[in-house]
Design a protein around this motif. Structure first.
Motif, PDB file in Angstrom:
ATOM      1  N   PHE A  18       0.823  -1.203   0.000  1.00  0.00           N
ATOM      2  CA  PHE A  18       0.000   0.000   0.000  1.00  0.00           C
ATOM      3  C   PHE A  18       0.864   1.263   0.000  1.00  0.00           C
ATOM      4  O   PHE A  18       0.515   2.263  -0.634  1.00  0.00           O
ATOM      5  CB  PHE A  18      -0.950  -0.005   1.198  1.00  0.00           C
ATOM      6  CG  PHE A  18      -2.207  -0.771   0.954  1.00  0.00           C
ATOM      7  CD1 PHE A  18      -3.269  -0.191   0.279  1.00  0.00           C
ATOM      8  CD2 PHE A  18      -2.336  -2.092   1.366  1.00  0.00           C
ATOM      9  CE1 PHE A  18      -4.430  -0.896   0.025  1.00  0.00           C
ATOM     10  CE2 PHE A  18      -3.496  -2.804   1.119  1.00  0.00           C
ATOM     11  CZ  PHE A  18      -4.551  -2.213   0.448  1.00  0.00           C
ATOM     12  N   MET A  19       1.994   1.230   0.707  1.00  0.00           N
ATOM     13  CA  MET A  19       2.890   2.389   0.671  1.00  0.00           C
ATOM     14  C   MET A  19       3.518   2.538  -0.718  1.00  0.00           C
ATOM     15  O   MET A  19       3.733   3.653  -1.193  1.00  0.00           O
ATOM     16  CB  MET A  19       3.962   2.257   1.748  1.00  0.00           C
ATOM     17  CG  MET A  19       3.472   2.623   3.136  1.00  0.00           C
ATOM     18  SD  MET A  19       4.812   2.834   4.338  1.00  0.00           S
ATOM     19  CE  MET A  19       5.148   1.113   4.716  1.00  0.00           C
ATOM     20  N   LEU A 222     -12.623  -7.205   5.906  1.00  0.00           N
ATOM     21  CA  LEU A 222     -12.523  -5.823   5.442  1.00  0.00           C
ATOM     22  C   LEU A 222     -11.250  -5.617   4.623  1.00  0.00           C
ATOM     23  O   LEU A 222     -11.264  -4.950   3.583  1.00  0.00           O
ATOM     24  CB  LEU A 222     -12.536  -4.869   6.644  1.00  0.00           C
ATOM     25  CG  LEU A 222     -13.827  -4.839   7.466  1.00  0.00           C
ATOM     26  CD1 LEU A 222     -13.659  -3.949   8.694  1.00  0.00           C
ATOM     27  CD2 LEU A 222     -14.995  -4.355   6.626  1.00  0.00           C
ATOM     28  N   GLY A 223     -10.140  -6.195   5.112  1.00  0.00           N
ATOM     29  CA  GLY A 223      -8.877  -6.057   4.390  1.00  0.00           C
ATOM     30  C   GLY A 223      -8.922  -6.724   3.024  1.00  0.00           C
ATOM     31  O   GLY A 223      -8.325  -6.225   2.065  1.00  0.00           O
ATOM     32  N   ILE A 228      -8.509  -6.136  -2.685  1.00  0.00           N
ATOM     33  CA  ILE A 228      -8.976  -6.494  -4.026  1.00  0.00           C
ATOM     34  C   ILE A 228      -9.365  -5.244  -4.809  1.00  0.00           C
ATOM     35  O   ILE A 228      -9.077  -5.124  -6.005  1.00  0.00           O
ATOM     36  CB  ILE A 228     -10.158  -7.485  -3.939  1.00  0.00           C
ATOM     37  CG1 ILE A 228      -9.649  -8.830  -3.400  1.00  0.00           C
ATOM     38  CG2 ILE A 228     -10.807  -7.675  -5.303  1.00  0.00           C
ATOM     39  CD1 ILE A 228     -10.752  -9.832  -3.131  1.00  0.00           C
ATOM     40  N   ARG A 229     -10.003  -4.283  -4.153  1.00  0.00           N
ATOM     41  CA  ARG A 229     -10.368  -3.031  -4.827  1.00  0.00           C
ATOM     42  C   ARG A 229      -9.121  -2.233  -5.215  1.00  0.00           C
ATOM     43  O   ARG A 229      -9.104  -1.535  -6.227  1.00  0.00           O
ATOM     44  CB  ARG A 229     -11.264  -2.186  -3.933  1.00  0.00           C
ATOM     45  CG  ARG A 229     -12.679  -2.723  -3.786  1.00  0.00           C
ATOM     46  CD  ARG A 229     -13.498  -1.844  -2.842  1.00  0.00           C
ATOM     47  NE  ARG A 229     -13.641  -0.498  -3.364  1.00  0.00           N
ATOM     48  CZ  ARG A 229     -14.625  -0.092  -4.176  1.00  0.00           C
ATOM     49  NH1 ARG A 229     -15.533  -0.975  -4.564  1.00  0.00           N
ATOM     50  NH2 ARG A 229     -14.686   1.138  -4.602  1.00  0.00           N
ATOM     51  N   PHE A 231      -5.837  -3.562  -5.682  1.00  0.00           N
ATOM     52  CA  PHE A 231      -4.861  -4.246  -6.520  1.00  0.00           C
ATOM     53  C   PHE A 231      -5.477  -5.236  -7.503  1.00  0.00           C
ATOM     54  O   PHE A 231      -4.744  -5.832  -8.293  1.00  0.00           O
ATOM     55  CB  PHE A 231      -3.853  -4.994  -5.639  1.00  0.00           C
ATOM     56  CG  PHE A 231      -3.072  -4.099  -4.724  1.00  0.00           C
ATOM     57  CD1 PHE A 231      -2.080  -3.267  -5.208  1.00  0.00           C
ATOM     58  CD2 PHE A 231      -3.341  -4.084  -3.364  1.00  0.00           C
ATOM     59  CE1 PHE A 231      -1.358  -2.444  -4.363  1.00  0.00           C
ATOM     60  CE2 PHE A 231      -2.627  -3.267  -2.512  1.00  0.00           C
ATOM     61  CZ  PHE A 231      -1.639  -2.435  -3.011  1.00  0.00           C
ATOM     62  N   GLY A 232      -6.785  -5.448  -7.429  1.00  0.00           N
ATOM     63  CA  GLY A 232      -7.401  -6.427  -8.293  1.00  0.00           C
ATOM     64  C   GLY A 232      -7.409  -7.809  -7.669  1.00  0.00           C
ATOM     65  O   GLY A 232      -6.958  -7.998  -6.538  1.00  0.00           O
ATOM     66  N   SER A 233      -7.884  -8.783  -8.405  1.00  0.00           N
ATOM     67  CA  SER A 233      -8.020 -10.134  -7.855  1.00  0.00           C
ATOM     68  C   SER A 233      -6.672 -10.794  -7.599  1.00  0.00           C
ATOM     69  O   SER A 233      -6.536 -11.636  -6.714  1.00  0.00           O
ATOM     70  CB  SER A 233      -8.848 -11.010  -8.804  1.00  0.00           C
ATOM     71  OG  SER A 233      -8.237 -11.057 -10.083  1.00  0.00           O
ATOM     72  N   ASN A 234      -5.640 -10.404  -8.362  1.00  0.00           N
ATOM     73  CA  ASN A 234      -4.308 -10.989  -8.175  1.00  0.00           C
ATOM     74  C   ASN A 234      -3.531 -10.161  -7.154  1.00  0.00           C
ATOM     75  O   ASN A 234      -2.518  -9.525  -7.461  1.00  0.00           O
ATOM     76  CB  ASN A 234      -3.566 -11.043  -9.507  1.00  0.00           C
ATOM     77  CG  ASN A 234      -2.312 -11.907  -9.427  1.00  0.00           C
ATOM     78  OD1 ASN A 234      -2.130 -12.659  -8.476  1.00  0.00           O
ATOM     79  ND2 ASN A 234      -1.455 -11.785 -10.416  1.00  0.00           N
TER      80      ASN A 234
END
Length: 248
Positions: A18-19, A222-223, A228-229, A231-234
């Motif tokens: 995330f950073m 929640l995480g 997924i939102r 970085f996507g499904s991968n």
């Protein structure tokens, strides 16, 4: 990610991801996460002496002299670790201990050592900011652990706040070194051992499930949604650690 990896190690990877997405270089993000983890573990270690001296029911079998020695050792560990980072002794020890292991394993050990050494120097250069971060990290952990005494209050169970929080500190310190994913099994068994005498019969298992759901499984759900939102499904792709480098 912390919940599905041994020792909650995946949580650090998620923070770096995330950073990295926010434009922070991987090297700097790694040091930040490493310092944050060190602070959490150090905070819990420093609380151990207070827990041992205050919870007589937990250590009634241990002589006072032994408790004092153990307390001194726990307080001395973080100080000794920082002082050792200013010498070359750890490098010689790592070379000797990993001499018979594979090259990749030795390299990972030295990478971990260099990160720890760099983190210790960063903390030494900014004592006031480090102290503030240390206090905030500790308060964050205590707020998470406070879910258990809140359940005690909700069930009208009489208890000692210091005793319950102290045992949560001991349990969560052990979970930092648990070999199972997210401390599963170790957390539940440890909770039953530490709290069976504080709870009426039949409630200790229910309380363990409530604690794990509130502190672990709900944040996991929640995480998962947030990751997924973002970085996507991968989610676990290593490309996520390199996102944003073209923008630097």
């Amino acid at each position: 990610m912390a919940l599905v990896t041994p020792g909650a190690s995946g949580g650090a990877v998620a923070q770096i991801m995330f950073m990295r997405k926010a434009g922070v270089p991987v090297a700097k993000a790694t040091v930040v996460v490493f310092v944050r983890t060190i602070m959490s573990i150090t905070f819990l270690i420093l609380l151990v002496p207070f827990v041992l001296h205050s919870d007589h029911a937990l250590v009634d079998w241990m002589p006072t002299s032994v408790i004092t020695i153990v307390s001194v050792l726990f307080v001395s560990l973080p100080i000794a670790a920082v002082l050792l980072m200013r010498t070359r002794y750890p490098e010689f020890w790592i070379i000797g201990l990993t001499n018979n292991f594979s090259r990749d394993f030795r390299r990972n050990c030295f990478i971990w050592y260099k990160e720890f050494k760099q983190a210790s120097f960063i903390m030494g250069k900014n004592p006031l900011k480090v102290m503030r971060a240390f206090i905030e990290s500790g308060l964050s952990l205590l707020c998470i652990y406070a879910t258990v005494p809140m359940f005690f209050l909700g069930m009208n169970i009489k208890f000692d706040w210091l005793q319950v929080m102290g045992r949560m500190v001991l349990l969560n310190l052990v979970l930092y070194f648990s070999p199972t994913p997210g401390g599963s099994g170790v957390a539940e068994a440890g909770f039953v051992v530490l709290f069976s005498e504080l709870l009426p019969g039949g409630l200790v298992g229910i309380m363990a499930v409530l604690w794990r759901f509130t502190a672990e499984y709900l944040p996991f759900l929640l995480g998962a949604v947030v990751s997924i939102r973002a970085f996507g499904s991968n989610v676990l792709s290593m490309k996520n650690l390199r996102k944003g480098e073209d923008q630097q």
